[in-house]
Write a protein that holds these residues in place. Structure first.
Motif, mmCIF file in Angstrom:
data_model
loop_
_atom_site.group_PDB
_atom_site.id
_atom_site.type_symbol
_atom_site.label_atom_id
_atom_site.label_comp_id
_atom_site.label_asym_id
_atom_site.label_seq_id
_atom_site.Cartn_x
_atom_site.Cartn_y
_atom_site.Cartn_z
ATOM 1 N N LEU A 19 0.834 -1.208 0.000
ATOM 2 C CA LEU A 19 0.000 0.000 0.000
ATOM 3 C C LEU A 19 0.864 1.251 0.000
ATOM 4 N N ASN A 20 1.880 1.255 0.846
ATOM 5 C CA ASN A 20 2.769 2.414 0.931
ATOM 6 C C ASN A 20 3.476 2.669 -0.401
ATOM 7 N N SER A 21 3.984 1.602 -1.010
ATOM 8 C CA SER A 21 4.717 1.739 -2.276
ATOM 9 C C SER A 21 3.825 2.231 -3.409
ATOM 10 N N ILE A 22 2.633 1.617 -3.538
ATOM 11 C CA ILE A 22 1.794 1.995 -4.687
ATOM 12 C C ILE A 22 1.201 3.396 -4.508
ATOM 13 N N ALA A 23 1.024 3.826 -3.253
ATOM 14 C CA ALA A 23 0.544 5.194 -3.011
ATOM 15 C C ALA A 23 1.599 6.210 -3.455
ATOM 16 N N ILE A 24 2.861 5.934 -3.130
ATOM 17 C CA ILE A 24 3.950 6.833 -3.544
ATOM 18 C C ILE A 24 4.091 6.807 -5.063
ATOM 19 N N GLN A 25 3.981 5.622 -5.636
ATOM 20 C CA GLN A 25 4.071 5.495 -7.090
ATOM 21 C C GLN A 25 2.975 6.305 -7.777
ATOM 22 N N GLU A 26 1.798 6.330 -7.184
ATOM 23 C CA GLU A 26 0.680 7.082 -7.762
ATOM 24 C C GLU A 26 0.972 8.588 -7.762
ATOM 25 N N VAL A 27 1.582 9.065 -6.687
ATOM 26 C CA VAL A 27 1.965 10.487 -6.632
ATOM 27 C C VAL A 27 3.032 10.783 -7.685
ATOM 28 N N LEU A 28 3.985 9.871 -7.838
ATOM 29 C CA LEU A 28 5.012 10.056 -8.872
ATOM 30 C C LEU A 28 4.373 10.125 -10.259
ATOM 31 N N GLN A 29 3.365 9.298 -10.473
ATOM 32 C CA GLN A 29 2.652 9.312 -11.754
ATOM 33 C C GLN A 29 1.941 10.656 -11.958
ATOM 34 N N GLU A 30 1.337 11.164 -10.888
ATOM 35 C CA GLU A 30 0.683 12.481 -10.957
ATOM 36 C C GLU A 30 1.677 13.576 -11.324
ATOM 37 N N GLU A 31 2.923 13.376 -10.914
ATOM 38 C CA GLU A 31 3.980 14.360 -11.186
ATOM 39 C C GLU A 31 4.593 14.174 -12.574
ATOM 40 N N GLY A 32 4.075 13.192 -13.327
ATOM 41 C CA GLY A 32 4.544 12.995 -14.699
ATOM 42 C C GLY A 32 5.731 12.074 -14.844
ATOM 43 N N VAL A 33 6.064 11.316 -13.798
ATOM 44 C CA VAL A 33 7.203 10.396 -13.868
ATOM 45 C C VAL A 33 6.752 9.079 -14.500
ATOM 46 N N ASP A 40 9.674 14.945 1.284
ATOM 47 C CA ASP A 40 10.973 15.572 1.007
ATOM 48 C C ASP A 40 11.782 14.770 -0.012
ATOM 49 N N SER A 41 11.872 13.451 0.197
ATOM 50 C CA SER A 41 12.656 12.624 -0.734
ATOM 51 C C SER A 41 11.971 12.569 -2.098
ATOM 52 N N LEU A 42 10.642 12.624 -2.103
ATOM 53 C CA LEU A 42 9.910 12.638 -3.371
ATOM 54 C C LEU A 42 10.226 13.914 -4.152
ATOM 55 N N GLN A 43 10.217 15.048 -3.467
ATOM 56 C CA GLN A 43 10.489 16.316 -4.144
ATOM 57 C C GLN A 43 11.925 16.385 -4.665
ATOM 58 N N SER A 44 12.844 15.826 -3.888
ATOM 59 C CA SER A 44 14.251 15.800 -4.299
ATOM 60 C C SER A 44 14.407 15.020 -5.604
ATOM 61 N N PHE A 45 13.722 13.890 -5.702
ATOM 62 C CA PHE A 45 13.777 13.097 -6.928
ATOM 63 C C PHE A 45 13.108 13.825 -8.088
ATOM 64 N N ILE A 46 11.938 14.410 -7.851
ATOM 65 C CA ILE A 46 11.201 15.131 -8.903
ATOM 66 C C ILE A 46 12.061 16.261 -9.476
ATOM 67 N N ASP A 47 12.744 16.983 -8.599
ATOM 68 C CA ASP A 47 13.608 18.091 -9.045
ATOM 69 C C ASP A 47 14.670 17.571 -10.006
ATOM 70 N N TRP A 48 15.285 16.432 -9.648
ATOM 71 C CA TRP A 48 16.314 15.854 -10.527
ATOM 72 C C TRP A 48 15.680 15.365 -11.827
ATOM 73 N N TYR A 49 14.555 14.688 -11.732
ATOM 74 C CA TYR A 49 13.906 14.090 -12.905
ATOM 75 C C TYR A 49 13.539 15.151 -13.944
ATOM 76 N N LYS A 50 13.138 16.325 -13.462
ATOM 77 C CA LYS A 50 12.677 17.372 -14.370
ATOM 78 C C LYS A 50 13.769 18.326 -14.832
ATOM 79 N N GLU A 51 14.985 18.101 -14.306
ATOM 80 C CA GLU A 51 16.116 18.898 -14.785
ATOM 81 C C GLU A 51 16.372 18.589 -16.256
ATOM 82 N N GLU A 52 16.864 19.575 -16.971
ATOM 83 C CA GLU A 52 17.267 19.332 -18.364
ATOM 84 C C GLU A 52 18.505 18.448 -18.357
ATOM 85 N N SER A 53 18.489 17.419 -19.188
ATOM 86 C CA SER A 53 19.649 16.519 -19.264
ATOM 87 C C SER A 53 20.832 17.233 -19.892
#
Length: 313
Positions: free
Chosen positions: A68-82, A300-313
């Motif tokens: 439950l914990n994992s799929i809930a976090i995954q759902e938020v990541l999906q909402e963020e476009g990951v 916090d860890s989710l936002q840290s990952f999102i920031d990296w993911y959305k950086e220009e390569s």
């Protein structure tokens, strides 16, 4: 777009308080937790947030809680476009990977792991089976010792986690004898694990037979994203094959090291551990030291990952 792989933790990563920060920060997480409580007929949410730890640690509770914990976090990541390019999970975590890949619905997966946990607990008499982590020996060296263990001393490879860290599983007598022989063969340490049964060994075959009946009544779709299966360490998307592998997974070794090596060959930019703890991130570093990893388990860890993911390569 960055090429990322999701990995989902398995049993042992549970901890009282898990998921609470996400629950309080994201409406979609709260909605999923509420649906889970209703589907299970008891408040898994309260158990996750408040414990007691002994109850949360029981296999039949720990497994749905971690999923439950994992799929809930995954759902938020999906909402963020990951969007991951591939997924995998460690044992129980494979069910989270299947949800993330579109093969299982969240509620079906939750019911499956709840039943799976009960069947695993019931498959072998409590206290008669166990597991141990062997440090410092190769798979071949361990297999050479285990060839002599059968019947009342049956012992199998259970988890091939990373170089020099392999878990064995079997009867209590067998694991104790094998541990002694493996120490004499040169293992740096052999650590008994605090588990309730001989998981991922031939002693789970009865649980797999019962589980197959339950699984046959569950809707499994073809996966949209490849899931690297524990049993084969290879990508799978076909529903029929997924079902077969989930049954075999109960009594087969988890080939997590091979999965991580396969991910590296796909040139992933990062491996993201989605869910409680950092156990799998640690294994990644032992298999592929230079691989970029993220552990996403709170806002916090989710936002840290999102920031990296959305950086220009």
């Amino acid at each position: 777009m960055k090429n990322i792989a999701y990995v989902f933790p398995g049993q042992g990563s549970q901890e009282v308080g898990m998921g609470q920060a996400m629950y309080e920060s994201y409406p979609s997480v709260k909605k999923l937790f509420d649906q889970a409580d209703e589907a299970l007929g008891y408040s898994l949410t309260t158990l996750m947030f408040e414990g007691p730890s002994e109850e949360l640690t029981k296999t039949e509770n720990a497994q749905p809680a971690l999923l439950l914990n994992s799929i809930a976090i995954q759902e938020v990541l999906q909402e963020e476009g990951v969007e991951p390019g591939m997924t995998a999970g460690h044992s129980l975590g494979e069910y989270s990977a299947l949800v993330a890949s579109g093969s299982l619905s969240p509620m079906d997966a939750l019911q499956l792991v709840h039943v799976r946990g009960k069947l695993m607990e019931e498959a072998y008499p409590t206290g008669k089976g166990t597991m141990a982590a062997v440090l410092g020996l190769s798979q071949e060296e361990i297999e050479e010792v285990l060839r002599n263990f059968d019947g009342e001393t049956a012992v199998d490879l259970a988890n091939i986690n990373c170089p020099g860290q392999i878990v064995i599983s079997g009867t209590k007598e067998g694991v104790e004898q094998a541990s002694q022989q493996l120490s004499e063969k040169g293992a740096k340490r052999v650590l008994p694990l605090n588990v309730s049964g001989p998981f991922h060994s031939r002693l789970m075959k009865s649980a797999s037979d019962d589980f197959a009946d339950y699984l046959s009544k569950t809707t499994i779709q073809d996966a949209d994203i490849p899931v690297y299966a524990n049993v084969t360490a290879s990508p799978v998307t076909e529903a029929e094959k997924i079902e077969t592998l989930l049954i075999e997974q109960l009594y087969s070794p988890v080939r997590f090291q091979q999965i991580l090596e396969a991910f590296a060959e796909e040139n992933v930019d990062a491996i993201v551990e989605v869910g409680q703890g950092k156990v799998l991130s640690g294994l990644v570093r032992k298999v592929k030291r230079r691989m970029k990893t993220f552990s996403v388990q709170d806002p916090d860890s989710l936002q840290s990952f999102i920031d990296w993911y959305k950086e220009e390569s």
